[in-house]
Design an enzyme around this catalytic site. Structure first.
Site, mmCIF file in Angstrom:
data_model
loop_
_atom_site.group_PDB
_atom_site.id
_atom_site.type_symbol
_atom_site.label_atom_id
_atom_site.label_comp_id
_atom_site.label_asym_id
_atom_site.label_seq_id
_atom_site.Cartn_x
_atom_site.Cartn_y
_atom_site.Cartn_z
ATOM 1 N N SER A 241 0.835 -1.194 0.000
ATOM 2 C CA SER A 241 0.000 0.000 0.000
ATOM 3 C C SER A 241 0.871 1.246 0.000
ATOM 4 C CB SER A 241 -0.914 0.016 1.228
ATOM 5 O OG SER A 241 -0.219 0.479 2.365
ATOM 6 N N LYS A 242 0.374 2.246 -0.655
ATOM 7 C CA LYS A 242 1.108 3.503 -0.771
ATOM 8 C C LYS A 242 1.394 4.090 0.613
ATOM 9 C CE LYS A 242 1.858 7.716 -2.926
ATOM 10 N NZ LYS A 242 2.285 8.128 -4.242
ATOM 11 N N ARG A 243 0.390 3.989 1.466
ATOM 12 C CA ARG A 243 0.516 4.591 2.785
ATOM 13 C C ARG A 243 1.638 3.941 3.583
ATOM 14 N NH1 ARG A 243 -1.961 4.992 7.678
ATOM 15 N NH2 ARG A 243 -2.488 2.795 7.577
#
Length: 473
Positions: A241-243
């Site tokens: 995930s980007k986060r």
RNA sequence: GGCGCUAUCGUCUAAGGGUUAGGACGGAGCCCUCUCAAGGCUCAAAUACGGGUUCGAAUCCCGUUAGCGCUACCA
């Protein structure tokens, strides 16, 4: 003729996992001379963004895997509604007037799974019509067979025989209360309408497939083949995930780091797929010819990045392999673009440019290496590393370089052999090791202590620039 | 909680009843050498655990454990 599709939703940048899904779809389509369809699944208007849409096109274009047809799901809403209406009419769908988000936490510890809201399945058609006409909001749900339940089966091209009882499938939504189609409805409607023959997508859809089979059946459409792909995960097994994992999950990161699209595609292919003959470095054509669903394995694949090194070492190695072995003529445009973007001049005609690339690429692994490590081959404005400075500071080194310049100027020829002869003779006459001059020369000529054979460097740069740089030492 | 999927070196994978469990990346070392790469050679490194079936199991079956997915009016 096979018809494949890739259907991203524009709710984020193009994810490396999505890119891999696209690649496998594309490979199969090309392998079997089928059509590759790009369909933007933009039914979730609240989450769609223009930036995301652009990121998808940007990323896919960079991969250089062209598509044959393009659709936007948002422009096909009438088709989705049409099917929804037909399903309602036939009684395989029903209106659910239950207000949304009633008890979110009750479901968490609930004993069994939620299957449907009480009372709504049994609503008479008359009452349902009356309440809808009165403007009462509702979601349209699929009436999943319950008494008795049915066993649904299909054969996944990757995961094999799959079965699930309808007793374990909830009455999923087809239309939201604002009248827009859900993913399940829109996706199936379009897959049917576009006559998709093979649905190749992430394994996260494996269990959704049973719902889709229900829709296909209810619509009277033939079932396509299904092939689900193992997921790409982070080193700790969590999903990318980007986060949590930052830029590594975005394909533009690889582009900006100097990956060749082709090498990146090669890397993606090796994550979860194998040609089973130990080949790894493969051209696009080889990949097309070797690709099959039998070669796809069933467990998730780890993208092996670290905090301090965002790129999987294998990706870097593959890039180096392609960079060094692909026809130099094919590589040149990428190098040119990279240099231009960095504002580095190219003081060569095409043929010389190719020669220079061919000489220096043997030790590079990224396109960006041409502007950093290779800067001295193009620009007069290049830094001298501290190690190189040391070689220059060796006692007598500068003087010897100046003398070497004079000899090279006077020499009738300027080839690797002649330069080596002149240099070694100078060393012998002055009673120093040739290595002293060689290393100092490389230091001033390239600003570095590492690189191709020094004599190759002389010839690659050309007599004029060599003399000038030696005298500048 | 329910349903489903998965499990081979650190990572990507091959072997799908009989192999010293193979290859690649990464790591260590040697050779080559004007440096650094490349290349060649060598080494370390794996069948999650427990049962069963079988003359024989990484491979088939069951269980356990772990991870992942679905369980939304997200896709």
């Amino acid at each position: 003729m096979p018809r494949l599709r890739f259907a991203p939703s524009p709710t984020g940048f193009l994810h490396i996992g999505s890119a891999r899904t696209y690649v496998f779809n594309w490979l199969y389509a090309r392998r079997h001379r089928g059509a590759m369809i790009l369909r933007i699944d933009d039914t979730d208007v609240d989450r769609n963004t223009q930036a995301s849409l652009e990121s998808i096109f940007e990323g896919l274009r960079w991969l250089e895997l062209e598509w044959d047809e393009l659709y936007h799901q948002s422009q096909r809403l009438h088709l989705h509604r049409q099917l929804a209406q037909a399903l309602l009419e036939r009684g395989v769908a029903y209106r659910d007037f239950t207000p949304p988000s009633a008890q979110p936490e009750e479901k968490a510890h609930g004993a069994g799974p939620w299957l449907f809201n009480p009372g709504m399945r049994e609503l008479s058609r008359e009452e349902s019509d009356r309440r809808a006409a009165a403007g009462e909001p509702f979601v349209l749900r699929f009436r999943v067979p319950r008494d008795p339940p049915r066993i649904l089966r299909f054969r996944d091209l990757v995961y094999g025989e799959q079965e699930k009882s309808t007793a374990d499938i909830e009455d999923f939504a087809l239309l939201r209360s604002d009248g827009t189609p859900t993913y399940h409805l829109a996706s199936c409607t379009d897959d049917i309408d576009m006559k998709i023959t093979h649905i190749v997508r992430g394994q996260d859809h494996l269990t959704n497939t049973f719902k889709h089979i229900l829709i296909f059946e209810a619509a009277g459409a033939p079932l396509p083949e299904f092939a689900h792909l193992p997921l790409l995960v982070a080193p700790d097994g969590s999903k990318l995930s980007k986060r949590r994992h930052g830029a590594v999950v975005s394909v533009t990161t690889y582009r900006d780091a100097g990956f060749l699209p082709h090498a990146f595609v090669n890397f993606l292919c090796l994550l979860g797929w194998s040609p089973k003959d130990n080949r790894e470095v493969m051209t696009r054509q080889e990949l097309i010819e070797a690709f099959s669903f039998e070669g796809i394995n069933r467990s998730n694949a780890v993208v092996n990045f670290r905090e301090d090194d965002p790129f999987d070492p294998k990706a870097v190695w593959l890039n180096a392999q392609h960079l060094r072995t692909m026809p130099v003529r094919e590589l040149a445009p990428y190098v040119r673009r990279t240099l231009e973007q960095a504002g580095v001049p190219i003081p060569y005609d095409e043929e010389r440019f190719l020669t220079v690339i061919d000489v220096i690429r043997t030790r590079y692994s990224m396109l960006t290496d041409f502007v950093t490590r290779g800067r001295a081959y193009f620009s007069e404005d290049y830094p001298i590393t501290p190690e190189a400075q040391q070689k220059l500071d060796e006692p007598g080194a500068r003087q010897l370089l100046h003398e070497l310049a004079d000899r090279l100027e006077a020499s009738p020829e300027f080839t690797e052999a002649s330069v080596e002869r002149d240099l070694r003779q100078l060393a012998a006459e002055r009673g120093v090791k040739a290595g002293l001059i060689i290393n100092a020369a490389r230091a001033i000529l390239t600003g570095q202590t590492v690189g191709p054979s020094a004599f190759t460097v002389f010839v690659t740069l050309g007599r004029e620039r060599v003399l000038e740089r030696l005298r500048r030492a």
